[in-house]
Design an enzyme around this catalytic site. Structure first.
Site, PDB file in Angstrom:
ATOM      1  N   PRO A  75       0.849  -1.199   0.000  1.00  0.00           N
ATOM      2  CA  PRO A  75       0.000   0.000   0.000  1.00  0.00           C
ATOM      3  C   PRO A  75       0.883   1.246   0.000  1.00  0.00           C
ATOM      4  CG  PRO A  75       0.095  -0.975   2.212  1.00  0.00           C
ATOM      5  CD  PRO A  75       0.844  -1.901   1.300  1.00  0.00           C
ATOM      6  N   ARG A 110       9.749  13.833   8.913  1.00  0.00           N
ATOM      7  CA  ARG A 110      10.239  13.627   7.547  1.00  0.00           C
ATOM      8  C   ARG A 110      10.778  14.935   6.960  1.00  0.00           C
ATOM      9  NH1 ARG A 110       5.102   9.967   5.416  1.00  0.00           N
ATOM     10  NH2 ARG A 110       5.405   8.281   6.917  1.00  0.00           N
ATOM     11  N   HIS A 130       8.137   0.433   7.435  1.00  0.00           N
ATOM     12  CA  HIS A 130       7.447   1.439   6.617  1.00  0.00           C
ATOM     13  C   HIS A 130       8.435   2.113   5.658  1.00  0.00           C
ATOM     14  CE1 HIS A 130       3.360   3.453   6.842  1.00  0.00           C
ATOM     15  NE2 HIS A 130       3.954   4.196   5.926  1.00  0.00           N
TER      16      HIS A 130
HETATM   17  C1  LIG Z   1       5.210   7.095  -0.725  1.00  0.00           C
HETATM   18  C2  LIG Z   1       4.857   6.006   0.236  1.00  0.00           C
HETATM   19  C3  LIG Z   1       3.581   5.972   0.772  1.00  0.00           C
HETATM   20  C4  LIG Z   1       3.230   4.930   1.640  1.00  0.00           C
HETATM   21  N1  LIG Z   1       1.940   4.859   2.104  1.00  0.00           N
HETATM   22  C5  LIG Z   1       1.580   3.821   2.891  1.00  0.00           C
HETATM   23  C6  LIG Z   1       0.237   3.664   3.286  1.00  0.00           C
HETATM   24  O1  LIG Z   1      -0.633   4.432   2.908  1.00  0.00           O
HETATM   25  N2  LIG Z   1      -0.062   2.627   4.106  1.00  0.00           N
HETATM   26  C7  LIG Z   1       0.883   1.738   4.545  1.00  0.00           C
HETATM   27  O2  LIG Z   1       0.557   0.809   5.298  1.00  0.00           O
HETATM   28  N3  LIG Z   1       2.148   1.846   4.141  1.00  0.00           N
HETATM   29  C8  LIG Z   1       2.522   2.854   3.319  1.00  0.00           C
HETATM   30  N4  LIG Z   1       3.808   2.940   2.881  1.00  0.00           N
HETATM   31  C9  LIG Z   1       4.770   1.896   3.265  1.00  0.00           C
HETATM   32  C10 LIG Z   1       4.758   0.743   2.252  1.00  0.00           C
HETATM   33  O3  LIG Z   1       3.585   0.005   2.354  1.00  0.00           O
HETATM   34  C11 LIG Z   1       5.958  -0.183   2.481  1.00  0.00           C
HETATM   35  O4  LIG Z   1       5.973  -0.596   3.814  1.00  0.00           O
HETATM   36  C12 LIG Z   1       7.275   0.503   2.132  1.00  0.00           C
HETATM   37  O5  LIG Z   1       7.149   1.191   0.911  1.00  0.00           O
HETATM   38  C13 LIG Z   1       8.397  -0.490   2.029  1.00  0.00           C
HETATM   39  O6  LIG Z   1       9.619   0.173   1.856  1.00  0.00           O
HETATM   40  P1  LIG Z   1      10.357   0.283   0.429  1.00  0.00           P
HETATM   41  O7  LIG Z   1       9.392   0.891  -0.509  1.00  0.00           O
HETATM   42  O8  LIG Z   1      11.529   1.180   0.685  1.00  0.00           O
HETATM   43  O9  LIG Z   1      10.772  -1.104   0.046  1.00  0.00           O
HETATM   44  C14 LIG Z   1       4.192   3.950   2.007  1.00  0.00           C
HETATM   45  C15 LIG Z   1       5.468   4.003   1.445  1.00  0.00           C
HETATM   46  C16 LIG Z   1       5.802   5.007   0.554  1.00  0.00           C
HETATM   47  C17 LIG Z   1       7.176   4.992  -0.059  1.00  0.00           C
END
Ligand SMILES: Cc1cc2nc3c(=O)[nH]c(=O)nc-3n(C[C@H](O)[C@H](O)[C@H](O)COP(=O)(O)O)c2cc1C
Length: 428
Positions: free
Chosen positions: A103, A191, A323
């Site tokens: 997500p 952030r 995250h």
């Molecule tokens: C731009 C962005 C928005 C995100 N939004 C959410 C979200 O709405 N809900 C959530 O559970 N995790 C969110 N995440 C975390 C991702 O689900 C995931 O855990 C994370 O992208 C993993 O790290 P990586 O992309 O560096 O591999 C977000 C991550 C990014 C980069």
């Protein structure tokens, strides 16, 4: 499939080389560093800050990558070959390859139709998509764009319990295969990239489409408007007008009617007040089983004790995740946490992992350290930044291809054969 059939790796590889003979190149770079550079070029400063940025000094993001660099694959010879099986079923959802699309909220910063692009790419490849609670497009529309393809729903636990129930209900109605409750964002992390630009997408009406389409949320907004007293007028600056236009444009209904209505602004304020519950506790989690028939997955677990406790509370799976390094600076790498978590919960518990997955070799390493499957995050958003839906599809295809070729070259024919003894620690 015959024993000699090429896997997805060779199919993708030969397509790229054959197309190359005709002068065409892949739509997105096939290495992560190139993909990241291309995405940065394609994105606005605000979008880049939000998607690529992390908490504090970025140490958790670095830890995530260094953890992968801390392991080396030891390929075995003369025992691979033939067809490989990359499929796995997780909580009743069949996966063609051992990853799902994470997500990712506020995708509208990258593309107005980010959620639909991702949904269509997921449906085209068969890789499940975990809808974000922070989508711009209501989940019903996103689900409709996917036909029968697999989707899960991620939830941020609102301070309004009625909204929690409403979102769960909608997820069930939209055919979600699991409910993923994210635990690590009870407040937003510090952030600096966003702070330095003073940029929060939600404050401009981006990424709140699940809310503005929700009947319970709409009630809360109406109540707020009814109770509002004429207060101080905000300063009129060019940026304020731009934000107001963005809020108005992204609110459901006609732009003209929205311009005259207090509701779009009240929706943003309501969202900011209630989107996440800083007091979220195990007591809330204990109520979940009685509130949904969907498998329940807790996302954001890093400590072995929390992992054990999650399963003691009757959840069906967990996602080991920090995250993507966006919440706590200098946190444990997700891959490092995975090792302790898997040891704590035993071989049968469903354990997914994300944060730092960039390539097929990374998927291999995470599986070898005990993940049943992983979530792909930033890489697919970068693919979208470069080439829209096709970019997402290519990123998926590239990661799958590299995983398949890594398996072939390491001498394994199925995901079950990707075991810890194929890795050795590297000196860090
Ligand atoms: C731009 C962005 C928005 C995100 N939004 C959410 C979200 O709405 N809900 C959530 O559970 N995790 C969110 N995440 C975390 C991702 O689900 C995931 O855990 C994370 O992208 C993993 O790290 P990586 O992309 O560096 O591999 C977000 C991550 C990014 C980069």
């Amino acid at each position: 499939m015959s024993d000699l059939a090429p896997g997805p790796g060779r199919v993708r590889q030969s397509r790229i080389y054959r197309d190359g003979v005709l002068g065409s190149r892949p739509a997105v770079p096939t290495d992560f560093a190139g993909l990241e550079r291309a995405a940065r070029k394609a994105l606005s400063a605000q979008a880049w800050a939000y998607v690529a940025g992390g908490a504090g000094e970025g140490r958790t993001m670095r830890n995530n990558r260094e953890a992968f660099d801390g392991w080396a694959i030891v390929p075995r010879m003369l025992r691979g070959g033939g067809a490989r099986d990359l499929t796995r079923t997780v909580l009743g959802t069949p996966l063609p390859v051992p990853f799902l699309l994470a997500p990712v909220g506020a995708g509208q910063l990258v593309d107005e139709d980010a959620d639909l692009h991702t949904a269509r790419a997921a449906a085209a490849t068969g890789v499940p998509y975990v809808f974000t609670n922070q989508a711009g497009t209501p989940l019903e529309r996103t689900a409709a764009a996917m036909g029968d393809a697999a989707r899960w729903m991620q939830l941020y636990w609102s301070t309004d319990e009625g909204l929690v129930d409403s979102l769960i209900q909608r997820a069930e109605n939209a055919g979600a295969g699991a409910l993923v409750v994210t635990l690590d964002t009870t407040v937003l992390g510090w952030r600096p990239q966003d702070l330095n630009l003073g940029s929060l997408p939600f404050a401009r009406g981006l990424g709140i489409g699940q809310y503005t389409s929700d009947p319970r949320f709409t009630e809360l907004v109406d109540e707020r408007v009814r109770r509002a007293r004429p207060g101080e007028r905000p300063k009129v600056t060019l940026a304020a007008i731009r934000s107001l236009l963005s809020i108005t444009r992204h609110h459901p209904g006609s732009f003209r009617a929205n311009l005259r209505s207090p509701n779009p602004r009240a929706a943003v304020e309501t969202f900011l007040d209630i989107y996440s519950n800083p007091l979220l506790s195990w007591e809330h989690i204990a109520t979940l089983r009685g509130r949904t028939r969907l498998p329940i997955v807790l996302k954001g677990i890093l400590h072995p004790d929390d992992a054990r406790r999650a399963f003691d509370h009757g959840v069906d799976g967990i996602v080991v995740s920090n995250h993507g390094g966006r919440q706590v600076d200098s946190a444990i790498a997700s891959l490092d946490a995975l090792v302790g978590v898997r040891d704590a919960v035993g071989p049968d518990a469903t354990v997914l992992m994300d944060s730092g997955i960039r390539t097929g070799a990374d998927v291999f390493t995470a599986l070898a350290l005990g993940a049943d499957a992983v979530l792909l995050g930033r890489p697919y958003m970068y693919g979208m930044a470069v080439a829209g839906q096709r970019g997402v599809e290519e990123v998926i295809a590239n990661v799958a291809a590299e995983l398949d070729l890594t398996m072939a070259l390491a001498g394994v024919r199925s995901l079950a054969e990707i075991t810890r003894d194929l890795l050795v620690p590297r000196r860090r």
